[in-house]
Design a protein around this motif. Sequence first.
Motif, PDB file in Angstrom:
ATOM      1  N   PHE A 128       0.805  -1.217   0.000  1.00 29.64           N
ATOM      2  CA  PHE A 128       0.000   0.000   0.000  1.00 29.64           C
ATOM      3  C   PHE A 128       0.842   1.273   0.000  1.00 29.64           C
ATOM      4  O   PHE A 128       0.319   2.369   0.139  1.00 29.64           O
ATOM      5  CB  PHE A 128      -0.978  -0.007   1.178  1.00 29.64           C
ATOM      6  CG  PHE A 128      -2.076  -1.003   0.977  1.00 29.64           C
ATOM      7  CD1 PHE A 128      -3.170  -0.693   0.193  1.00 29.64           C
ATOM      8  CD2 PHE A 128      -1.995  -2.273   1.533  1.00 29.64           C
ATOM      9  CE1 PHE A 128      -4.177  -1.619  -0.025  1.00 29.64           C
ATOM     10  CE2 PHE A 128      -2.999  -3.205   1.325  1.00 29.64           C
ATOM     11  CZ  PHE A 128      -4.086  -2.879   0.538  1.00 29.64           C
ATOM     12  N   SER A 129       2.157   1.141  -0.162  1.00 33.22           N
ATOM     13  CA  SER A 129       3.003   2.326  -0.222  1.00 33.22           C
ATOM     14  C   SER A 129       3.759   2.441  -1.545  1.00 33.22           C
ATOM     15  O   SER A 129       4.441   3.428  -1.777  1.00 33.22           O
ATOM     16  CB  SER A 129       3.995   2.322   0.948  1.00 33.22           C
ATOM     17  OG  SER A 129       4.870   1.222   0.843  1.00 33.22           O
ATOM     18  N   HIS A 130       3.653   1.461  -2.400  1.00 38.72           N
ATOM     19  CA  HIS A 130       4.342   1.453  -3.692  1.00 38.72           C
ATOM     20  C   HIS A 130       3.288   1.332  -4.786  1.00 38.72           C
ATOM     21  O   HIS A 130       2.555   0.340  -4.842  1.00 38.72           O
ATOM     22  CB  HIS A 130       5.322   0.269  -3.724  1.00 38.72           C
ATOM     23  CG  HIS A 130       6.216   0.267  -4.896  1.00 38.72           C
ATOM     24  ND1 HIS A 130       5.807  -0.157  -6.136  1.00 38.72           N
ATOM     25  CD2 HIS A 130       7.511   0.640  -5.019  1.00 38.72           C
ATOM     26  CE1 HIS A 130       6.806  -0.065  -6.985  1.00 38.72           C
ATOM     27  NE2 HIS A 130       7.856   0.423  -6.328  1.00 38.72           N
ATOM     28  N   GLN A 131       3.208   2.313  -5.666  1.00 42.57           N
ATOM     29  CA  GLN A 131       2.101   2.373  -6.625  1.00 42.57           C
ATOM     30  C   GLN A 131       2.045   1.158  -7.548  1.00 42.57           C
ATOM     31  O   GLN A 131       0.965   0.622  -7.805  1.00 42.57           O
ATOM     32  CB  GLN A 131       2.181   3.658  -7.446  1.00 42.57           C
ATOM     33  CG  GLN A 131       0.942   3.855  -8.306  1.00 42.57           C
ATOM     34  CD  GLN A 131       0.894   5.224  -8.966  1.00 42.57           C
ATOM     35  OE1 GLN A 131       1.836   6.001  -8.890  1.00 42.57           O
ATOM     36  NE2 GLN A 131      -0.223   5.515  -9.602  1.00 42.57           N
ATOM     37  N   TRP A 186      -5.511   4.668  -5.868  1.00 43.17           N
ATOM     38  CA  TRP A 186      -4.172   5.034  -5.397  1.00 43.17           C
ATOM     39  C   TRP A 186      -4.211   6.407  -4.726  1.00 43.17           C
ATOM     40  O   TRP A 186      -3.562   6.623  -3.711  1.00 43.17           O
ATOM     41  CB  TRP A 186      -3.169   5.006  -6.538  1.00 43.17           C
ATOM     42  CG  TRP A 186      -1.803   5.427  -6.132  1.00 43.17           C
ATOM     43  CD1 TRP A 186      -1.118   6.538  -6.546  1.00 43.17           C
ATOM     44  CD2 TRP A 186      -0.933   4.772  -5.185  1.00 43.17           C
ATOM     45  NE1 TRP A 186       0.097   6.608  -5.926  1.00 43.17           N
ATOM     46  CE2 TRP A 186       0.236   5.517  -5.084  1.00 43.17           C
ATOM     47  CE3 TRP A 186      -1.067   3.617  -4.425  1.00 43.17           C
ATOM     48  CZ2 TRP A 186       1.295   5.177  -4.256  1.00 43.17           C
ATOM     49  CZ3 TRP A 186      -0.002   3.258  -3.587  1.00 43.17           C
ATOM     50  CH2 TRP A 186       1.146   4.031  -3.516  1.00 43.17           C
ATOM     51  N   THR A 187      -5.001   7.324  -5.266  1.00 39.07           N
ATOM     52  CA  THR A 187      -5.116   8.662  -4.673  1.00 39.07           C
ATOM     53  C   THR A 187      -5.636   8.561  -3.254  1.00 39.07           C
ATOM     54  O   THR A 187      -5.095   9.202  -2.346  1.00 39.07           O
ATOM     55  CB  THR A 187      -6.065   9.532  -5.530  1.00 39.07           C
ATOM     56  OG1 THR A 187      -5.574   9.560  -6.873  1.00 39.07           O
ATOM     57  CG2 THR A 187      -6.157  10.935  -4.989  1.00 39.07           C
ATOM     58  N   LEU A 188      -6.665   7.754  -3.041  1.00 40.64           N
ATOM     59  CA  LEU A 188      -7.214   7.580  -1.697  1.00 40.64           C
ATOM     60  C   LEU A 188      -6.216   6.842  -0.791  1.00 40.64           C
ATOM     61  O   LEU A 188      -6.055   7.193   0.381  1.00 40.64           O
ATOM     62  CB  LEU A 188      -8.540   6.817  -1.778  1.00 40.64           C
ATOM     63  CG  LEU A 188      -9.346   6.704  -0.497  1.00 40.64           C
ATOM     64  CD1 LEU A 188      -9.667   8.090   0.072  1.00 40.64           C
ATOM     65  CD2 LEU A 188     -10.626   5.927  -0.751  1.00 40.64           C
ATOM     66  N   THR A 189      -5.541   5.865  -1.322  1.00 43.50           N
ATOM     67  CA  THR A 189      -4.576   5.093  -0.538  1.00 43.50           C
ATOM     68  C   THR A 189      -3.473   5.995  -0.010  1.00 43.50           C
ATOM     69  O   THR A 189      -3.036   5.840   1.135  1.00 43.50           O
ATOM     70  CB  THR A 189      -3.971   3.957  -1.399  1.00 43.50           C
ATOM     71  OG1 THR A 189      -5.018   3.085  -1.799  1.00 43.50           O
ATOM     72  CG2 THR A 189      -2.934   3.177  -0.623  1.00 43.50           C
ATOM     73  N   LYS A 190      -3.019   6.933  -0.814  1.00 42.06           N
ATOM     74  CA  LYS A 190      -1.940   7.836  -0.382  1.00 42.06           C
ATOM     75  C   LYS A 190      -2.352   8.685   0.812  1.00 42.06           C
ATOM     76  O   LYS A 190      -1.495   9.136   1.577  1.00 42.06           O
ATOM     77  CB  LYS A 190      -1.510   8.747  -1.537  1.00 42.06           C
ATOM     78  CG  LYS A 190      -0.760   8.016  -2.633  1.00 42.06           C
ATOM     79  CD  LYS A 190      -0.122   8.961  -3.631  1.00 42.06           C
ATOM     80  CE  LYS A 190      -1.134   9.893  -4.249  1.00 42.06           C
ATOM     81  NZ  LYS A 190      -0.575  10.768  -5.277  1.00 42.06           N
ATOM     82  N   LEU A 191      -3.658   8.914   1.010  1.00 42.22           N
ATOM     83  CA  LEU A 191      -4.124   9.706   2.143  1.00 42.22           C
ATOM     84  C   LEU A 191      -3.908   8.968   3.461  1.00 42.22           C
ATOM     85  O   LEU A 191      -3.842   9.592   4.526  1.00 42.22           O
ATOM     86  CB  LEU A 191      -5.597  10.061   1.992  1.00 42.22           C
ATOM     87  CG  LEU A 191      -5.944  10.967   0.810  1.00 42.22           C
ATOM     88  CD1 LEU A 191      -7.460  11.135   0.708  1.00 42.22           C
ATOM     89  CD2 LEU A 191      -5.253  12.316   0.936  1.00 42.22           C
ATOM     90  N   PHE A 192      -3.868   7.634   3.409  1.00 45.18           N
ATOM     91  CA  PHE A 192      -3.685   6.855   4.613  1.00 45.18           C
ATOM     92  C   PHE A 192      -2.213   6.623   4.860  1.00 45.18           C
ATOM     93  O   PHE A 192      -1.722   6.154   5.739  1.00 45.18           O
ATOM     94  CB  PHE A 192      -4.431   5.509   4.525  1.00 45.18           C
ATOM     95  CG  PHE A 192      -5.921   5.696   4.531  1.00 45.18           C
ATOM     96  CD1 PHE A 192      -6.581   5.847   5.728  1.00 45.18           C
ATOM     97  CD2 PHE A 192      -6.649   5.738   3.359  1.00 45.18           C
ATOM     98  CE1 PHE A 192      -7.966   6.018   5.748  1.00 45.18           C
ATOM     99  CE2 PHE A 192      -8.023   5.906   3.375  1.00 45.18           C
ATOM    100  CZ  PHE A 192      -8.680   6.048   4.570  1.00 45.18           C
TER     101      PHE A 192
END
Length: 189
Positions: free
Chosen positions: A135-138, A183-189
């Motif tokens: 969840f940290s690598h696109q 991915w945009t939402l994942t980056k918020l976490f």
Amino acid sequence: TTEIYTLSLHDALPIWSSLVSAGAVIENINVAAGQYGYNAEIVLLPDNGDNSNHVATITLEKSGVCGKEELFPYIFKRATNRGGYERTAITDEQKKSLVQVPSILGIECDIRIIDDVDDIRRLAKYVSVYERLLFSHQALHAGIYKLLRWNKKQAIQSSDGLDIRTLGFSFPEKIMFRLLKSWTLTKLF
């Protein structure tokens, strides 16, 4: 001859869990071959690193002897429980029995039982790195979501991938996991 490859979501990072899955497939082929009168010649990592995803090549040769493979029925009874487990310590007798399994089967390996609470926490921390990395690598994130099948119909139609129903998620977890596809939402976490 059958060749078995693992799936890599990113060229630089093989998926180690897929190596475990590949090992299970190899073992199932070996057991089933014996059941149906074949010898399985298994060559592990046949490409000497030239293709890191090529895990094994298996050649089946007719042996003429159909065996009663003790493990064969269990191929079809296998189940994966990703749900919670009771936190109950196993007995010393159970530990001793587990550690003896490789020698009983004629396999050279060690089984290490980790039962110290601090060691278990440390191990859990290392294992969780894999999930955090996804969840940290696109590219890894995109790769895992490419593999997911969101319902029974998709799983049947594609005949591949990872059926979301096998992950043991609760309803809220399923919703959150689906939202994190972005991915945009994942980056918020």
